[in-house]
Design a protein around this motif. Structure first.
Motif, PDB file in Angstrom:
ATOM      1  N   ARG A  73      -8.895   3.393  -4.675  1.00 59.89           N
ATOM      2  CA  ARG A  73      -9.868   2.312  -4.473  1.00 59.89           C
ATOM      3  C   ARG A  73      -9.301   1.239  -3.540  1.00 59.89           C
ATOM      4  N   ALA A  74      -8.036   0.886  -3.752  1.00 61.14           N
ATOM      5  CA  ALA A  74      -7.402  -0.117  -2.893  1.00 61.14           C
ATOM      6  C   ALA A  74      -7.279   0.386  -1.461  1.00 61.14           C
ATOM      7  N   TYR A 112       0.826  -1.206   0.000  1.00 67.99           N
ATOM      8  CA  TYR A 112       0.000   0.000   0.000  1.00 67.99           C
ATOM      9  C   TYR A 112       0.865   1.264   0.000  1.00 67.99           C
ATOM     10  N   GLU A 113       2.008   1.203   0.662  1.00 66.60           N
ATOM     11  CA  GLU A 113       2.924   2.334   0.603  1.00 66.60           C
ATOM     12  C   GLU A 113       3.423   2.551  -0.822  1.00 66.60           C
ATOM     13  N   SER A 114       3.617   1.452  -1.562  1.00 67.57           N
ATOM     14  CA  SER A 114       4.050   1.559  -2.948  1.00 67.57           C
ATOM     15  C   SER A 114       2.996   2.268  -3.798  1.00 67.57           C
ATOM     16  N   LEU A 115       1.727   2.005  -3.513  1.00 66.36           N
ATOM     17  CA  LEU A 115       0.661   2.693  -4.244  1.00 66.36           C
ATOM     18  C   LEU A 115       0.743   4.201  -4.028  1.00 66.36           C
ATOM     19  N   ILE A 116       1.028   4.599  -2.798  1.00 67.40           N
ATOM     20  CA  ILE A 116       1.128   6.029  -2.500  1.00 67.40           C
ATOM     21  C   ILE A 116       2.377   6.625  -3.127  1.00 67.40           C
ATOM     22  N   TYR A 143      -3.864   9.291 -13.986  1.00 66.90           N
ATOM     23  CA  TYR A 143      -5.085   9.456 -13.193  1.00 66.90           C
ATOM     24  C   TYR A 143      -5.785   8.118 -12.970  1.00 66.90           C
ATOM     25  N   LYS A 144      -5.717   7.230 -13.960  1.00 64.82           N
ATOM     26  CA  LYS A 144      -6.286   5.892 -13.758  1.00 64.82           C
ATOM     27  C   LYS A 144      -5.528   5.146 -12.671  1.00 64.82           C
ATOM     28  N   GLY A 145      -4.196   5.276 -12.662  1.00 64.61           N
ATOM     29  CA  GLY A 145      -3.397   4.646 -11.622  1.00 64.61           C
ATOM     30  C   GLY A 145      -3.724   5.186 -10.246  1.00 64.61           C
ATOM     31  N   ALA A 146      -3.916   6.498 -10.155  1.00 59.47           N
ATOM     32  CA  ALA A 146      -4.277   7.102  -8.869  1.00 59.47           C
ATOM     33  C   ALA A 146      -5.648   6.620  -8.407  1.00 59.47           C
ATOM     34  N   GLU A 165     -12.143   3.510  11.447  1.00 58.79           N
ATOM     35  CA  GLU A 165     -11.719   4.913  11.457  1.00 58.79           C
ATOM     36  C   GLU A 165     -10.301   5.059  10.945  1.00 58.79           C
ATOM     37  N   TRP A 166      -9.470   4.063  11.279  1.00 58.60           N
ATOM     38  CA  TRP A 166      -8.057   4.142  10.919  1.00 58.60           C
ATOM     39  C   TRP A 166      -7.658   2.901  10.148  1.00 58.60           C
ATOM     40  N   PHE A 167      -6.555   2.993   9.446  1.00 55.69           N
ATOM     41  CA  PHE A 167      -6.147   1.901   8.566  1.00 55.69           C
ATOM     42  C   PHE A 167      -5.734   0.648   9.342  1.00 55.69           C
ATOM     43  N   PHE A 168      -6.023  -0.484   8.720  1.00 53.86           N
ATOM     44  CA  PHE A 168      -5.643  -1.802   9.236  1.00 53.86           C
ATOM     45  C   PHE A 168      -6.273  -2.103  10.591  1.00 53.86           C
ATOM     46  N   GLY A 169      -7.446  -1.504  10.847  1.00 48.57           N
ATOM     47  CA  GLY A 169      -8.171  -1.782  12.072  1.00 48.57           C
ATOM     48  C   GLY A 169      -7.513  -1.281  13.330  1.00 48.57           C
ATOM     49  N   SER A 170      -6.581  -0.354  13.204  1.00 52.81           N
ATOM     50  CA  SER A 170      -5.882   0.165  14.376  1.00 52.81           C
ATOM     51  C   SER A 170      -6.811   1.019  15.226  1.00 52.81           C
ATOM     52  N   PRO A 171      -6.687   0.928  16.556  1.00 50.80           N
ATOM     53  CA  PRO A 171      -7.533   1.766  17.410  1.00 50.80           C
ATOM     54  C   PRO A 171      -7.106   3.232  17.405  1.00 50.80           C
ATOM     55  N   LEU A 172      -5.900   3.510  16.931  1.00 48.76           N
ATOM     56  CA  LEU A 172      -5.377   4.871  16.870  1.00 48.76           C
ATOM     57  C   LEU A 172      -4.738   5.122  15.509  1.00 48.76           C
ATOM     58  N   PRO A 173      -4.738   6.360  15.044  1.00 47.33           N
ATOM     59  CA  PRO A 173      -4.070   6.661  13.772  1.00 47.33           C
ATOM     60  C   PRO A 173      -2.557   6.578  13.928  1.00 47.33           C
TER      61      PRO A 173
END
Length: 323
Positions: free
Chosen positions: A253-254, A174-178, A245-248, A263-271
């Motif tokens: 979407r991912a 996911y970091e690679s997508l960003i 733009y299609k890649g973005a 609320e936060w990514f990967f089900g974390s209770p905190l950001p």
């Protein structure tokens, strides 16, 4: 013979003047004797760079007015770390691959800090952001700047809030997508889209110089560097905005899928740091105060309401309501 000798004894002997590269010419020597050089003591440090810092100082791309208000940086690499508690651009190009969330991450970590406007040329590390920790004149180690690649550890060690543990390899994809798809679309939108040239100039060029020739040179360098960075990342011979733009869109979407209903990514209770990284782009893309003319990336992101809500939660948590 004796008369000649007596005359030679009577003549005063002239001092032999030394010659060489470091010899001061006689006229200047006589002038300096009348007006001796005066060495002034060194100037004091400006008020914005005090000898004693009670709180850390984070140097980012930001206007002086926004820095005083503690507002978010307009640069993704700086904003990432700024949020964590509360890039990029040089005359030589986009040479820095720093994480774009420092300002945010420090805020999430509960680190008290103040902001200062700066640029890469003024950075002792050659890149923004960097942080100067609290210091005293008697502690030389406290004068050492902390570069962006060590800000995460600084926030974890000095923050008041406990952040979730690093997820390691789980988030690399996911970091690679960003770092690639979203970043490439960002670079094109801000640096290469003709309709956003005025915005690019107002953010990075106008504050740097009033010289029109210099501004034109910097603008060319920024655009050229952005183009090279995108071509390198995509391994293409030419830039296709539609593909970017299609890649973005696929990347957003991912990200929305992995965020899910939490609320936060990967089900974390905190950001955590990953939340700050995503926010560093989503906030700036949706930020109306940046006066985007090309709003293609904005329109794409608004198709993903969970990411928009995530952006709003981070902003509310770090800066309160309003922009």
């Amino acid at each position: 013979m004796s008369s000649t000798a007596d005359k030679s004894k009577a003549r005063p002997q002239q001092p032999q003047e030394s010659s060489g590269w470091f010899t001061i010419p006689a006229p200047l020597a006589r002038l300096f004797k009348k007006f001796p050089l005066l060495t002034y003591p060194p100037n004091e440090l400006p008020a914005r760079s005090p000898d004693i810092r009670n709180v850390p100082t984070l140097y980012v791309f930001i206007s002086d007015e926004d820095a005083l208000k503690g507002l978010p940086s307009f640069n993704p690499s700086c904003l990432k770390w700024q949020v964590s508690t509360a890039y990029l651009e040089t005359g030589r190009g986009l040479v820095h691959r720093t994480n774009p969330t420092s300002q945010t991450f420090l805020k999430l970590a509960g680190v008290d800090f103040c902001l200062r406007s700066s640029n890469n040329h003024a950075s002792p590390t050659g890149a923004l952001p960097f942080l100067l920790p609290p210091s005293t004149p008697s502690d030389p180690k406290s004068q050492r700047p902390i570069p962006s690649n060590k800000l995460e550890q600084y926030g974890l060690d000095n923050g008041k809030s406990k952040l979730p543990e690093s997820l390691g390899a789980r988030i690399e994809a996911y970091e690679s997508l960003i770092d690639h798809r979203i970043r490439n679309a960002w670079l094109y939108t801000l640096y290469l889209s003709p309709t956003n040239t005025k915005l690019l100039s107002n953010l990075y060029i106008v504050p740097a110089t009033s010289s029109r020739p210099v501004r034109a040179t910097i603008l060319y360098q920024l655009k050229h560097a952005a183009e090279l960075e995108i071509l390198k990342s995509t391994s293409r011979d030419a830039i296709n905005p539609a593909d970017l733009y299609k890649g973005a869109k696929d990347a957003f979407r991912a990200l929305e899928t992995v965020l899910g209903d939490g609320e936060w990514f990967f089900g974390s209770p905190l950001p955590g740091l990953f939340d700050a990284t995503v926010f560093s782009y989503t906030h700036l893309i949706l930020h109306d105060g940046l006066a985007w003319e090309n709003r293609r990336l904005n329109d794409i992101l608004e198709e993903f309401p969970r990411l928009v809500s995530h952006r709003n939660r981070i902003f509310q948590r770090c800066w309160g309501s309003g922009e």
